[in-house]
Design a protein around this motif. Structure first.
Motif, PDB file in Angstrom:
ATOM      1  N   GLN A  46       0.733  -0.965  -0.008  1.00 57.71           N
ATOM      2  CA  GLN A  46       0.049   0.065  -0.156  1.00 57.71           C
ATOM      3  C   GLN A  46       0.824   1.281  -0.130  1.00 57.71           C
ATOM      4  O   GLN A  46       0.652   2.348  -0.695  1.00 57.71           O
ATOM      5  N   SER A  47       2.032   1.338   0.767  1.00 63.19           N
ATOM      6  CA  SER A  47       2.965   2.546   0.517  1.00 63.19           C
ATOM      7  C   SER A  47       3.540   2.707  -0.686  1.00 63.19           C
ATOM      8  O   SER A  47       3.568   3.719  -1.175  1.00 63.19           O
ATOM      9  N   ILE A  48       3.693   1.640  -1.466  1.00 68.20           N
ATOM     10  CA  ILE A  48       4.457   1.728  -2.740  1.00 68.20           C
ATOM     11  C   ILE A  48       3.457   2.254  -3.639  1.00 68.20           C
ATOM     12  O   ILE A  48       3.620   3.179  -4.424  1.00 68.20           O
ATOM     13  N   ARG A  49       2.177   1.704  -3.526  1.00 70.64           N
ATOM     14  CA  ARG A  49       0.841   2.264  -4.409  1.00 70.64           C
ATOM     15  C   ARG A  49       0.634   3.887  -4.085  1.00 70.64           C
ATOM     16  O   ARG A  49       0.323   4.378  -4.919  1.00 70.64           O
ATOM     17  N   SER A  50       0.732   4.228  -2.826  1.00 66.96           N
ATOM     18  CA  SER A  50       0.291   5.519  -2.354  1.00 66.96           C
ATOM     19  C   SER A  50       1.392   6.604  -2.668  1.00 66.96           C
ATOM     20  O   SER A  50       1.187   7.801  -2.978  1.00 66.96           O
ATOM     21  N   TYR A  51       2.607   6.064  -2.576  1.00 66.60           N
ATOM     22  CA  TYR A  51       3.861   7.340  -2.663  1.00 66.60           C
ATOM     23  C   TYR A  51       4.605   6.877  -3.837  1.00 66.60           C
ATOM     24  O   TYR A  51       5.943   7.409  -3.857  1.00 66.60           O
ATOM     25  N   GLY A  52       4.221   5.898  -4.623  1.00 69.09           N
ATOM     26  CA  GLY A  52       4.956   5.519  -5.974  1.00 69.09           C
ATOM     27  C   GLY A  52       5.410   6.558  -6.809  1.00 69.09           C
ATOM     28  O   GLY A  52       6.361   6.414  -7.300  1.00 69.09           O
ATOM     29  N   ASP A 111       6.149 -11.110   2.059  1.00 73.47           N
ATOM     30  CA  ASP A 111       5.406 -11.680   0.976  1.00 73.47           C
ATOM     31  C   ASP A 111       5.464 -10.655  -0.053  1.00 73.47           C
ATOM     32  O   ASP A 111       5.022  -9.548  -0.108  1.00 73.47           O
ATOM     33  N   ILE A 112       6.290 -11.210  -1.064  1.00 68.59           N
ATOM     34  CA  ILE A 112       6.808 -10.405  -2.220  1.00 68.59           C
ATOM     35  C   ILE A 112       5.513 -10.212  -3.437  1.00 68.59           C
ATOM     36  O   ILE A 112       5.520  -9.166  -4.113  1.00 68.59           O
ATOM     37  N   SER A 113       4.559 -11.216  -3.492  1.00 72.32           N
ATOM     38  CA  SER A 113       3.522 -11.202  -4.279  1.00 72.32           C
ATOM     39  C   SER A 113       2.929  -9.721  -4.545  1.00 72.32           C
ATOM     40  O   SER A 113       2.829  -9.060  -5.397  1.00 72.32           O
ATOM     41  N   PRO A 114       2.369  -9.210  -3.335  1.00 72.17           N
ATOM     42  CA  PRO A 114       1.615  -7.731  -3.494  1.00 72.17           C
ATOM     43  C   PRO A 114       2.709  -6.911  -3.454  1.00 72.17           C
ATOM     44  O   PRO A 114       2.268  -5.657  -4.205  1.00 72.17           O
ATOM     45  N   ILE A 115       3.916  -6.772  -3.340  1.00 73.75           N
ATOM     46  CA  ILE A 115       4.932  -5.718  -3.537  1.00 73.75           C
ATOM     47  C   ILE A 115       5.091  -5.906  -4.879  1.00 73.75           C
ATOM     48  O   ILE A 115       5.210  -4.651  -5.536  1.00 73.75           O
ATOM     49  N   ALA A 116       5.415  -6.859  -5.466  1.00 78.33           N
ATOM     50  CA  ALA A 116       5.704  -7.019  -7.036  1.00 78.33           C
ATOM     51  C   ALA A 116       4.394  -6.308  -7.829  1.00 78.33           C
ATOM     52  O   ALA A 116       4.599  -5.562  -8.836  1.00 78.33           O
ATOM     53  N   GLU A 117       3.227  -6.768  -7.500  1.00 77.86           N
ATOM     54  CA  GLU A 117       2.050  -6.096  -8.081  1.00 77.86           C
ATOM     55  C   GLU A 117       2.012  -4.618  -7.760  1.00 77.86           C
ATOM     56  O   GLU A 117       1.444  -3.839  -8.801  1.00 77.86           O
ATOM     57  N   ALA A 118       2.197  -4.187  -6.979  1.00 79.09           N
ATOM     58  CA  ALA A 118       2.337  -2.939  -6.492  1.00 79.09           C
ATOM     59  C   ALA A 118       3.152  -1.929  -7.271  1.00 79.09           C
ATOM     60  O   ALA A 118       2.912  -0.892  -7.759  1.00 79.09           O
ATOM     61  N   LEU A 119       4.540  -2.541  -7.549  1.00 77.56           N
ATOM     62  CA  LEU A 119       5.309  -1.949  -8.234  1.00 77.56           C
ATOM     63  C   LEU A 119       4.774  -1.906  -9.910  1.00 77.56           C
ATOM     64  O   LEU A 119       5.076  -0.906 -10.479  1.00 77.56           O
ATOM     65  N   LYS A 120       4.424  -2.913 -10.240  1.00 77.48           N
ATOM     66  CA  LYS A 120       3.705  -2.784 -11.574  1.00 77.48           C
ATOM     67  C   LYS A 120       2.373  -1.816 -11.711  1.00 77.48           C
ATOM     68  O   LYS A 120       2.363  -1.283 -12.711  1.00 77.48           O
ATOM     69  N   LYS A 121       1.665  -1.805 -10.667  1.00 73.31           N
ATOM     70  CA  LYS A 121       0.726  -0.817 -10.600  1.00 73.31           C
ATOM     71  C   LYS A 121       1.106   0.488 -10.796  1.00 73.31           C
ATOM     72  O   LYS A 121       0.284   1.174 -11.527  1.00 73.31           O
ATOM     73  N   ILE A 122       2.118   0.780 -10.364  1.00 74.91           N
ATOM     74  CA  ILE A 122       2.715   2.235 -10.424  1.00 74.91           C
ATOM     75  C   ILE A 122       3.258   2.547 -11.557  1.00 74.91           C
ATOM     76  O   ILE A 122       4.004   3.490 -11.611  1.00 74.91           O
ATOM     77  N   ASP A 123       3.452   1.613 -12.338  1.00 73.79           N
ATOM     78  CA  ASP A 123       4.301   1.302 -13.525  1.00 73.79           C
ATOM     79  C   ASP A 123       5.689   1.847 -13.452  1.00 73.79           C
ATOM     80  O   ASP A 123       6.489   2.523 -13.990  1.00 73.79           O
ATOM     81  N   TYR A 124       6.175   1.060 -12.298  1.00 76.45           N
ATOM     82  CA  TYR A 124       7.596   1.459 -11.792  1.00 76.45           C
ATOM     83  C   TYR A 124       8.543   1.165 -13.087  1.00 76.45           C
ATOM     84  O   TYR A 124       8.416   0.095 -13.609  1.00 76.45           O
ATOM     85  N   GLN A 125       9.585   1.851 -13.369  1.00 76.63           N
ATOM     86  CA  GLN A 125      10.555   1.574 -14.505  1.00 76.63           C
ATOM     87  C   GLN A 125      11.890   1.666 -14.247  1.00 76.63           C
ATOM     88  O   GLN A 125      12.948   1.560 -15.022  1.00 76.63           O
ATOM     89  N   GLY A 126      12.287   1.462 -13.055  1.00 80.41           N
ATOM     90  CA  GLY A 126      13.532   1.576 -12.514  1.00 80.41           C
ATOM     91  C   GLY A 126      14.170   0.284 -12.086  1.00 80.41           C
ATOM     92  O   GLY A 126      13.548  -0.688 -12.539  1.00 80.41           O
ATOM     93  N   TYR A 127      15.134   0.321 -11.288  1.00 81.02           N
ATOM     94  CA  TYR A 127      15.781  -0.882 -10.943  1.00 81.02           C
ATOM     95  C   TYR A 127      15.544  -1.558  -9.643  1.00 81.02           C
ATOM     96  O   TYR A 127      15.123  -0.699  -8.743  1.00 81.02           O
TER      97      TYR A 127
END
Length: 271
Positions: free
Chosen positions: A200-206, A228-244
Motif C-alpha cells: 500500500q505504501s508503494i501504491r500511495s507514494y509510488g 510476502d513479495i507477491s503484493p509488493i511486485a504487483e504494487a510496483l507494476k501498478k505504479i508503472d515503476y520503470q527503475g531498478y
C-alpha cells in the motif's frame, strides 16, 4: 520495464554490510552478466577510487549498466553527514556526495544518500536538523540535475536514523521542501520494519520512488525471509515503476548462491 541489479562493494570498511559481491570488480561484473542481471549497484570508497575508463570498458565488455552509486563510505570512513551540527562537516559531506554524483552521472547512474543523512543528536533540535537536511539535499539535487541524473534519498529504519523512516514521511518531506529532483529509495528490508503495509505504501507514494532495494525481512536475498513479495511486485507494476530492483542483501549463504537466488526471484516476479 523493471530492471534487475546486484550490489558490488569495493570498500573494506563496510565488508560486514549487505552486499552480494565483494572486492573483485571484474569477477563481480562477470558473474552478474552470466546470471543475466541488467546492471550493478556500486559502492566505492570515493569518486576517484575507481578508474572511470576501466569501469567503462568492463561494463561494456559484460553488457551491463550502472544502476546507482552508494555514498555510505563518506559516513563510514570519514564520519560525514548532511545533518552534523558542525557546518564544516556538513559542507564536506555535500562535497563528497557531489563528487559521487559526478562520478555516477558519467554512467547515467544516480547517487544514493543513505547513512550520510545522519541523525538528530540526543541534545539536538529536530527542526534545525531537518532544515540542514533540506538545505543539503537542495544543493545536491541541483548538482544532480545539472549532471543529467536525479538524486536518491533512502528512508532508513528507526534503528539507523531518526529522521525519516517511511515512504509517507519521505514523500511529505520532499513535497514540503520542494525537492523535485530527489526520489525515494524503497528498501524492502527497512520497509518491513517501518511500514504497516508495504504494498500500500508503494501504491500511495509510488510517484516519488526512484529505486528499489530487493531484500527480504532478514536482509537476506528474497525468498530467505518472511516477506510476502507477491503484493509488493504487483504494487510496483501498478505504479508503472520503470527503475531498478537491486539486491542490497547479505551474501547468504555465499555470494554466488545469493546472486542466483536473487535473479531467480526477480524473474519469478517481474519477467
Amino acid at each position: 520495464m523493471i530492471k534487475s541489479a546486484v550490489t558490488i562493494a569495493l570498500v573494506p570498511e563496510i565488508k560486514s554490510g549487505p552486499w552480494i559481491f565483494w572486492e573483485d570488480l571484474e569477477k563481480g561484473l562477470e558473474k552478474a552478466a552470466t546470471l543475466g542481471f541488467d546492471a550493478v549497484e556500486l559502492f566505492t570508497a570515493s569518486a576517484d577510487a575507481l578508474d572511470e575508463n576501466l569501469l567503462t570498458n568492463l561494463l561494456q565488455k559484460h553488457g551491463l549498466q550502472l544502476a546507482a552509486v552508494g555514498t555510505g563510505a563518506g559516513k563510514v570512513i570519514h564520519g560525514l553527514t548532511l545533518t552534523d551540527p558542525d557546518p564544516e562537516v556538513r559542507q564536506k559531506a555535500i562535497s563528497f556526495i557531489s563528487e559521487m554524483i559526478s562520478f555516477g552521472a558519467k554512467f547515467g547512474a544516480p547517487a544514493i544518500i543513505g547513512s550520510m543523512q545522519g541523525n538528530v543528536l540526543p541534545n539536538g533540535n529536530r527542526e534545525e536538523t531537518m532544515n540542514w537536511l533540506a538545505e543539503g539535499l537542495a544543493m545536491l539535487e541541483k548538482k544532480a540535475a545539472e549532471s543529467g541524473v536525479f538524486l536518491i534519498y533512502e528512508p532508513l529504519n528507526r534503528y539507523e536514523t531518526n529522521l525519516l523512516n517511511t515512504m509517507e514521511a519521505g514523500s511529505v518531506f520532499l513535497e514540503k521542501t520542494g525537492l523535485e529532483n530527489t526520489k525515494l529509495l524503497a528498501d524492502l528490508f527497512h520497509m518491513n520494519i517501518e511500514e504497516v503495509d508495504m504494498a500500500q505504501s508503494i501504491r500511495s507514494y509510488g510517484k516519488h520512488i526512484g529505486h528499489v532495494h530487493f531484500a527480504d525481512s532478514n536482509r537476506r536475498p528474497i525468498g530467505f525471509g518472511h516477506s510476502d513479495i507477491s503484493p509488493i511486485a504487483e504494487a510496483l507494476k501498478k505504479i508503472d515503476y520503470q527503475g531498478y530492483v537491486s539486491a542490497e542483501a547479505f551474501p547468504y549463504p555465499n555470494p554466488d548462491a545469493a546472486a542466483e537466488q536473487t535473479i531467480r526471484e526477480f524473474r519469478k516476479w517481474f519477467r
